[in-house]
Design a protein around this motif. Structure first.
Motif, PDB file in Angstrom:
ATOM      1  N   GLN A 187      -5.604  36.138 -13.751  1.00 34.00           N
ATOM      2  CA  GLN A 187      -6.290  34.876 -13.462  1.00 34.00           C
ATOM      3  C   GLN A 187      -5.313  33.843 -12.914  1.00 34.00           C
ATOM      4  O   GLN A 187      -5.665  33.029 -12.073  1.00 34.00           O
ATOM      5  CB  GLN A 187      -6.979  34.344 -14.718  1.00 34.00           C
ATOM      6  CG  GLN A 187      -8.160  35.178 -15.169  1.00 34.00           C
ATOM      7  CD  GLN A 187      -9.294  35.114 -14.169  1.00 34.00           C
ATOM      8  OE1 GLN A 187      -9.677  34.039 -13.735  1.00 34.00           O
ATOM      9  NE2 GLN A 187      -9.808  36.255 -13.792  1.00 34.00           N
ATOM     10  N   SER A 188      -4.079  33.888 -13.382  1.00 35.77           N
ATOM     11  CA  SER A 188      -3.073  32.936 -12.896  1.00 35.77           C
ATOM     12  C   SER A 188      -2.831  33.091 -11.394  1.00 35.77           C
ATOM     13  O   SER A 188      -2.484  32.114 -10.719  1.00 35.77           O
ATOM     14  CB  SER A 188      -1.759  33.092 -13.664  1.00 35.77           C
ATOM     15  OG  SER A 188      -1.263  34.417 -13.563  1.00 35.77           O
ATOM     16  N   GLU A 235      -0.105  34.573 -20.050  1.00 32.73           N
ATOM     17  CA  GLU A 235      -1.221  34.389 -19.112  1.00 32.73           C
ATOM     18  C   GLU A 235      -2.275  33.476 -19.745  1.00 32.73           C
ATOM     19  O   GLU A 235      -2.775  32.554 -19.111  1.00 32.73           O
ATOM     20  CB  GLU A 235      -1.821  35.760 -18.758  1.00 32.73           C
ATOM     21  CG  GLU A 235      -3.146  35.703 -18.046  1.00 32.73           C
ATOM     22  CD  GLU A 235      -3.044  35.405 -16.554  1.00 32.73           C
ATOM     23  OE1 GLU A 235      -4.092  35.400 -15.896  1.00 32.73           O
ATOM     24  OE2 GLU A 235      -1.953  35.175 -16.041  1.00 32.73           O
ATOM     25  N   HIS A 236      -2.604  33.737 -21.002  1.00 35.82           N
ATOM     26  CA  HIS A 236      -3.620  32.949 -21.703  1.00 35.82           C
ATOM     27  C   HIS A 236      -3.218  31.478 -21.767  1.00 35.82           C
ATOM     28  O   HIS A 236      -4.016  30.587 -21.471  1.00 35.82           O
ATOM     29  CB  HIS A 236      -3.838  33.504 -23.111  1.00 35.82           C
ATOM     30  CG  HIS A 236      -4.785  32.684 -23.924  1.00 35.82           C
ATOM     31  ND1 HIS A 236      -4.351  31.673 -24.765  1.00 35.82           N
ATOM     32  CD2 HIS A 236      -6.135  32.688 -24.002  1.00 35.82           C
ATOM     33  CE1 HIS A 236      -5.404  31.102 -25.332  1.00 35.82           C
ATOM     34  NE2 HIS A 236      -6.495  31.692 -24.888  1.00 35.82           N
ATOM     35  N   ASP A 237      -1.974  31.223 -22.159  1.00 31.17           N
ATOM     36  CA  ASP A 237      -1.515  29.837 -22.274  1.00 31.17           C
ATOM     37  C   ASP A 237      -1.438  29.161 -20.907  1.00 31.17           C
ATOM     38  O   ASP A 237      -1.746  27.972 -20.782  1.00 31.17           O
ATOM     39  CB  ASP A 237      -0.164  29.772 -22.993  1.00 31.17           C
ATOM     40  CG  ASP A 237      -0.276  30.192 -24.450  1.00 31.17           C
ATOM     41  OD1 ASP A 237      -1.374  30.059 -25.037  1.00 31.17           O
ATOM     42  OD2 ASP A 237       0.730  30.660 -25.009  1.00 31.17           O
ATOM     43  N   ALA A 284      -3.870  25.274 -17.082  1.00 38.63           N
ATOM     44  CA  ALA A 284      -4.471  25.075 -15.763  1.00 38.63           C
ATOM     45  C   ALA A 284      -5.888  24.533 -15.857  1.00 38.63           C
ATOM     46  O   ALA A 284      -6.316  23.741 -15.016  1.00 38.63           O
ATOM     47  CB  ALA A 284      -4.467  26.386 -14.981  1.00 38.63           C
ATOM     48  N   LEU A 285      -6.614  24.941 -16.876  1.00 38.06           N
ATOM     49  CA  LEU A 285      -7.992  24.492 -17.047  1.00 38.06           C
ATOM     50  C   LEU A 285      -8.088  23.186 -17.839  1.00 38.06           C
ATOM     51  O   LEU A 285      -9.176  22.692 -18.101  1.00 38.06           O
ATOM     52  CB  LEU A 285      -8.826  25.585 -17.722  1.00 38.06           C
ATOM     53  CG  LEU A 285      -8.984  26.862 -16.887  1.00 38.06           C
ATOM     54  CD1 LEU A 285      -9.650  27.955 -17.717  1.00 38.06           C
ATOM     55  CD2 LEU A 285      -9.774  26.585 -15.622  1.00 38.06           C
ATOM     56  N   LEU A 324      -9.361  21.649  -8.617  1.00 36.52           N
ATOM     57  CA  LEU A 324      -8.848  22.959  -8.998  1.00 36.52           C
ATOM     58  C   LEU A 324      -9.513  23.486 -10.257  1.00 36.52           C
ATOM     59  O   LEU A 324      -9.924  24.643 -10.311  1.00 36.52           O
ATOM     60  CB  LEU A 324      -7.335  22.878  -9.194  1.00 36.52           C
ATOM     61  CG  LEU A 324      -6.653  24.144  -9.689  1.00 36.52           C
ATOM     62  CD1 LEU A 324      -6.797  25.234  -8.653  1.00 36.52           C
ATOM     63  CD2 LEU A 324      -5.203  23.882  -9.991  1.00 36.52           C
ATOM     64  N   GLN A 325      -9.645  22.659 -11.290  1.00 36.37           N
ATOM     65  CA  GLN A 325     -10.243  23.121 -12.537  1.00 36.37           C
ATOM     66  C   GLN A 325     -11.673  23.577 -12.319  1.00 36.37           C
ATOM     67  O   GLN A 325     -12.090  24.604 -12.849  1.00 36.37           O
ATOM     68  CB  GLN A 325     -10.189  22.025 -13.591  1.00 36.37           C
ATOM     69  CG  GLN A 325      -8.794  21.786 -14.109  1.00 36.37           C
ATOM     70  CD  GLN A 325      -8.750  20.673 -15.126  1.00 36.37           C
ATOM     71  OE1 GLN A 325      -9.760  20.026 -15.398  1.00 36.37           O
ATOM     72  NE2 GLN A 325      -7.576  20.440 -15.691  1.00 36.37           N
ATOM     73  N   MET A 326     -12.451  22.860 -11.529  1.00 34.20           N
ATOM     74  CA  MET A 326     -13.841  23.244 -11.281  1.00 34.20           C
ATOM     75  C   MET A 326     -13.897  24.546 -10.498  1.00 34.20           C
ATOM     76  O   MET A 326     -14.726  25.411 -10.786  1.00 34.20           O
ATOM     77  CB  MET A 326     -14.573  22.130 -10.534  1.00 34.20           C
ATOM     78  CG  MET A 326     -14.804  20.898 -11.405  1.00 34.20           C
ATOM     79  SD  MET A 326     -15.465  19.490 -10.503  1.00 34.20           S
ATOM     80  CE  MET A 326     -16.934  20.135  -9.791  1.00 34.20           C
ATOM     81  N   LYS A 327     -13.020  24.729  -9.521  1.00 37.29           N
ATOM     82  CA  LYS A 327     -12.997  25.959  -8.730  1.00 37.29           C
ATOM     83  C   LYS A 327     -12.714  27.160  -9.619  1.00 37.29           C
ATOM     84  O   LYS A 327     -13.349  28.194  -9.504  1.00 37.29           O
ATOM     85  CB  LYS A 327     -11.926  25.878  -7.638  1.00 37.29           C
ATOM     86  CG  LYS A 327     -12.271  24.941  -6.513  1.00 37.29           C
ATOM     87  CD  LYS A 327     -11.135  24.887  -5.512  1.00 37.29           C
ATOM     88  CE  LYS A 327     -11.388  23.829  -4.462  1.00 37.29           C
ATOM     89  NZ  LYS A 327     -10.257  23.673  -3.545  1.00 37.29           N
ATOM     90  N   ILE A 328     -11.760  27.020 -10.526  1.00 36.68           N
ATOM     91  CA  ILE A 328     -11.387  28.135 -11.388  1.00 36.68           C
ATOM     92  C   ILE A 328     -12.479  28.436 -12.393  1.00 36.68           C
ATOM     93  O   ILE A 328     -12.798  29.589 -12.645  1.00 36.68           O
ATOM     94  CB  ILE A 328     -10.051  27.842 -12.071  1.00 36.68           C
ATOM     95  CG1 ILE A 328      -8.991  27.879 -10.989  1.00 36.68           C
ATOM     96  CG2 ILE A 328      -9.753  28.832 -13.170  1.00 36.68           C
ATOM     97  CD1 ILE A 328      -7.700  27.341 -11.284  1.00 36.68           C
ATOM     98  N   LYS A 329     -13.100  27.406 -12.946  1.00 36.17           N
ATOM     99  CA  LYS A 329     -14.197  27.641 -13.892  1.00 36.17           C
ATOM    100  C   LYS A 329     -15.339  28.380 -13.216  1.00 36.17           C
ATOM    101  O   LYS A 329     -15.936  29.276 -13.795  1.00 36.17           O
ATOM    102  CB  LYS A 329     -14.677  26.312 -14.481  1.00 36.17           C
ATOM    103  CG  LYS A 329     -13.721  25.736 -15.492  1.00 36.17           C
ATOM    104  CD  LYS A 329     -14.200  24.409 -16.023  1.00 36.17           C
ATOM    105  CE  LYS A 329     -13.178  23.806 -16.961  1.00 36.17           C
ATOM    106  NZ  LYS A 329     -13.547  22.482 -17.422  1.00 36.17           N
TER     107      LYS A 329
END
Length: 157
Positions: A44-45, A113-115, A120-121, A3-8
């Motif tokens: 982004q969330s 949203e930022h937090d 998530a990342l 998930l982290q790689m997909k979002i990045k």
């Protein structure tokens, strides 16, 4: 890809640029097309919850049997809720949907949203975010730890 790689990967193309004027203040420059894209694409969330939804669709029965709880996220901006998401891992084979929980949530998370994106990342650990006040939790705090452990296990693939 996890998930982290997909979002990045999704976020690389849409990052605003930063420049620092001589007076030391940081300025973020966003082009008109970046601003339009951000409005058209939503938060982004939303992308994170879409990934969680895919995970629940594949392994929901197992998640429901392990977690047996309903979670709600209130994503805030300027003191106002800009998005709500519910992860129901109590009913059927699980469900993720936009909006407030249709039944009482066992645990509610309230954060910006930022937090949320920082969590998530993996840029901040959930326990630290809670302890320093970036995330408010209502309801069963122990279930949030259980959810974190289970989602990490299922989101690796």
């Amino acid at each position: 890809m996890n998930l982290q790689m997909k979002i990045k990967e999704k976020n690389k193309a849409s990052r605003p640029t930063k420049s620092n004027p001589p007076d030391g203040t940081a300025v973020t420059v966003v082009s008109a097309s970046d601003h339009a894209s951000a409005n058209a694409d939503g938060l982004q969330s939303d992308k994170i919850f879409e990934e969680i939804s895919r995970c629940v669709h594949k392994t929901g029965d197992q998640l429901v049997s392990k977690v047996n709880a309903v979670f709600q996220w209130d994503i805030m901006d300027g003191g106002k809720i800009v998005a709500q998401w519910t992860l129901d891992l109590k009913t059927g084979s699980g469900e993720v949907y936009r909006g407030a929980s249709r039944k009482p949530a066992n645990t509610m998370f309230i954060l910006s949203e930022h937090d949320f994106m920082e969590l998530a990342l993996g840029k901040i650990k959930p326990q630290k975010a809670f302890l320093i006040g970036k995330v408010k939790v209502k309801g069963n705090l122990l279930l949030s730890h259980k959810l974190e452990t289970i989602l990490k296990e299922y989101m690796k693939g």
